[in-house]
Scaffold this motif. Structure first.
Motif, mmCIF file in Angstrom:
data_model
loop_
_atom_site.group_PDB
_atom_site.id
_atom_site.type_symbol
_atom_site.label_atom_id
_atom_site.label_comp_id
_atom_site.label_asym_id
_atom_site.label_seq_id
_atom_site.Cartn_x
_atom_site.Cartn_y
_atom_site.Cartn_z
ATOM 1 N N ILE A 49 8.404 29.498 65.871
ATOM 2 C CA ILE A 49 9.521 29.038 65.027
ATOM 3 C C ILE A 49 9.639 27.522 65.008
ATOM 4 O O ILE A 49 10.331 26.969 64.168
ATOM 5 C CB ILE A 49 10.875 29.619 65.504
ATOM 6 C CG1 ILE A 49 11.252 29.105 66.890
ATOM 7 C CG2 ILE A 49 10.865 31.127 65.455
ATOM 8 C CD1 ILE A 49 12.705 29.368 67.236
ATOM 9 N N ASP A 92 21.412 25.416 58.987
ATOM 10 C CA ASP A 92 20.498 25.221 57.866
ATOM 11 C C ASP A 92 21.027 24.101 56.974
ATOM 12 O O ASP A 92 22.219 24.034 56.706
ATOM 13 C CB ASP A 92 20.392 26.514 57.034
ATOM 14 C CG ASP A 92 19.479 27.535 57.694
ATOM 15 O OD1 ASP A 92 18.655 27.128 58.523
ATOM 16 O OD2 ASP A 92 19.601 28.716 57.373
ATOM 17 N N GLN A 100 6.327 33.512 68.685
ATOM 18 C CA GLN A 100 7.333 33.554 67.623
ATOM 19 C C GLN A 100 7.112 32.414 66.627
ATOM 20 O O GLN A 100 7.522 32.512 65.464
ATOM 21 C CB GLN A 100 8.739 33.475 68.216
ATOM 22 C CG GLN A 100 9.087 34.628 69.154
ATOM 23 C CD GLN A 100 9.054 35.978 68.478
ATOM 24 O OE1 GLN A 100 9.301 36.078 67.283
ATOM 25 N NE2 GLN A 100 8.737 37.021 69.216
ATOM 26 N N THR A 134 12.100 26.632 58.539
ATOM 27 C CA THR A 134 13.094 27.230 57.646
ATOM 28 C C THR A 134 12.781 28.707 57.405
ATOM 29 O O THR A 134 13.661 29.478 57.056
ATOM 30 C CB THR A 134 13.118 26.500 56.293
ATOM 31 O OG1 THR A 134 11.792 26.459 55.774
ATOM 32 C CG2 THR A 134 13.633 25.078 56.449
ATOM 33 N N SER A 135 11.529 29.106 57.635
ATOM 34 C CA SER A 135 11.134 30.497 57.402
ATOM 35 C C SER A 135 11.434 31.402 58.598
ATOM 36 O O SER A 135 11.178 32.602 58.534
ATOM 37 C CB SER A 135 9.637 30.544 57.086
ATOM 38 O OG SER A 135 8.901 29.942 58.142
ATOM 39 N N SER A 136 11.966 30.850 59.689
ATOM 40 C CA SER A 136 12.210 31.665 60.885
ATOM 41 C C SER A 136 13.220 32.773 60.606
ATOM 42 O O SER A 136 14.179 32.568 59.882
ATOM 43 C CB SER A 136 12.760 30.788 62.011
ATOM 44 O OG SER A 136 11.950 29.677 62.221
ATOM 45 N N THR A 137 12.994 33.911 61.240
ATOM 46 C CA THR A 137 13.928 35.028 61.085
ATOM 47 C C THR A 137 14.891 35.063 62.272
ATOM 48 O O THR A 137 14.591 34.510 63.331
ATOM 49 C CB THR A 137 13.164 36.360 61.044
ATOM 50 O OG1 THR A 137 12.551 36.563 62.322
ATOM 51 C CG2 THR A 137 12.105 36.361 59.963
ATOM 52 N N PRO A 138 16.036 35.725 62.093
ATOM 53 C CA PRO A 138 16.976 35.867 63.217
ATOM 54 C C PRO A 138 16.326 36.499 64.446
ATOM 55 O O PRO A 138 16.604 36.091 65.576
ATOM 56 C CB PRO A 138 18.079 36.755 62.648
ATOM 57 C CG PRO A 138 18.056 36.486 61.183
ATOM 58 C CD PRO A 138 16.603 36.231 60.847
ATOM 59 N N ASP A 139 15.457 37.477 64.246
ATOM 60 C CA ASP A 139 14.766 38.117 65.374
ATOM 61 C C ASP A 139 13.947 37.095 66.164
ATOM 62 O O ASP A 139 13.929 37.114 67.399
ATOM 63 C CB ASP A 139 13.815 39.217 64.878
ATOM 64 C CG ASP A 139 14.554 40.504 64.585
ATOM 65 O OD1 ASP A 139 15.695 40.657 65.068
ATOM 66 O OD2 ASP A 139 13.984 41.349 63.878
ATOM 67 N N GLN A 140 13.284 36.217 65.438
ATOM 68 C CA GLN A 140 12.454 35.202 66.110
ATOM 69 C C GLN A 140 13.315 34.232 66.896
ATOM 70 O O GLN A 140 13.002 33.880 68.031
ATOM 71 C CB GLN A 140 11.623 34.448 65.066
ATOM 72 C CG GLN A 140 10.536 35.295 64.424
ATOM 73 C CD GLN A 140 9.818 34.551 63.324
ATOM 74 O OE1 GLN A 140 10.448 33.899 62.495
ATOM 75 N NE2 GLN A 140 8.504 34.638 63.312
ATOM 76 N N SER A 157 16.030 23.436 59.235
ATOM 77 C CA SER A 157 16.776 24.332 60.114
ATOM 78 C C SER A 157 16.793 23.776 61.518
ATOM 79 O O SER A 157 15.871 23.065 61.921
ATOM 80 C CB SER A 157 16.145 25.731 60.147
ATOM 81 O OG SER A 157 16.293 26.378 58.908
ATOM 82 N N ARG A 170 22.523 28.853 64.201
ATOM 83 C CA ARG A 170 21.469 28.264 63.396
ATOM 84 C C ARG A 170 22.127 27.358 62.370
ATOM 85 O O ARG A 170 23.088 27.761 61.708
ATOM 86 C CB ARG A 170 20.701 29.369 62.688
ATOM 87 C CG ARG A 170 19.686 28.860 61.682
ATOM 88 C CD ARG A 170 18.962 30.026 61.035
ATOM 89 N NE ARG A 170 17.964 29.512 60.116
ATOM 90 C CZ ARG A 170 16.839 30.159 59.803
ATOM 91 N NH1 ARG A 170 16.611 31.328 60.321
ATOM 92 N NH2 ARG A 170 15.987 29.627 58.974
#
Lengths: 72, 71
Positions: B45, A66, B43, A37-43, A9, A64
């Protein structure tokens, strides 16, 4: 059936760089590789806003990217 | 000249990883930089060759001056 596996990502910030000499809008990009790759949209949203708040150009859009590997 | 804000973090292998931002707001607000770096760590990330970002190492403005040489 072939399957797609998320392998990588990246995040890109689109910034408003104002107008150039011909009054055309300037778009600045800031890319971040090595995003989990495990990141969330909020993060992503939280980090993008934190970082863009330190520089002068207003944040317009967060994208983003991917990458998926296709396996048989 | 072209100024860049460098945010330096340490990763799990205690190596420095840097995030560079062009056109930093000046004068730099240390509290804002500190808060943004805390957010990056919280966060979690980003990854690196040495793993997660674990702590803040420092932050600095780097000023690059370019002088053209006539050939």
């Amino acid at each position: 059936m072939a399957t797609a596996a998320l392998i990588d990502s990246a995040m890109r910030l689109e910034l408003d760089g104002g107008l150039d000499a011909d009054n055309k809008p300037v778009v600045k990009y800031k890319n971040f590789a090595h995003v989990k790759t495990s990141s969330t949209p909020d993060q992503l949203y939280a980090v993008a806003n934190a970082l863009s708040g330190l520089q002068v150009y207003p944040l317009v859009m967060i994208t983003r990217n991917d990458s998926f590997a296709i396996h048989s | 000249m072209a100024k860049v804000l460098e945010l330096q973090f340490l990763n799990q292998e205690n190596k420095t990883v840097t995030i560079r931002l062009d056109a930093p707001i000046e004068p730099v607000d240390p509290a804002a930089v500190n808060a943004a770096m805390d957010t990056v760590i919280a966060q979690n990330i980003f990854t690196s060759s040495g793993g997660n970002y674990t702590s803040k190492k420092g932050a600095r403005i780097v000023d690059r001056e370019v002088s053209e040489i006539d050939l």
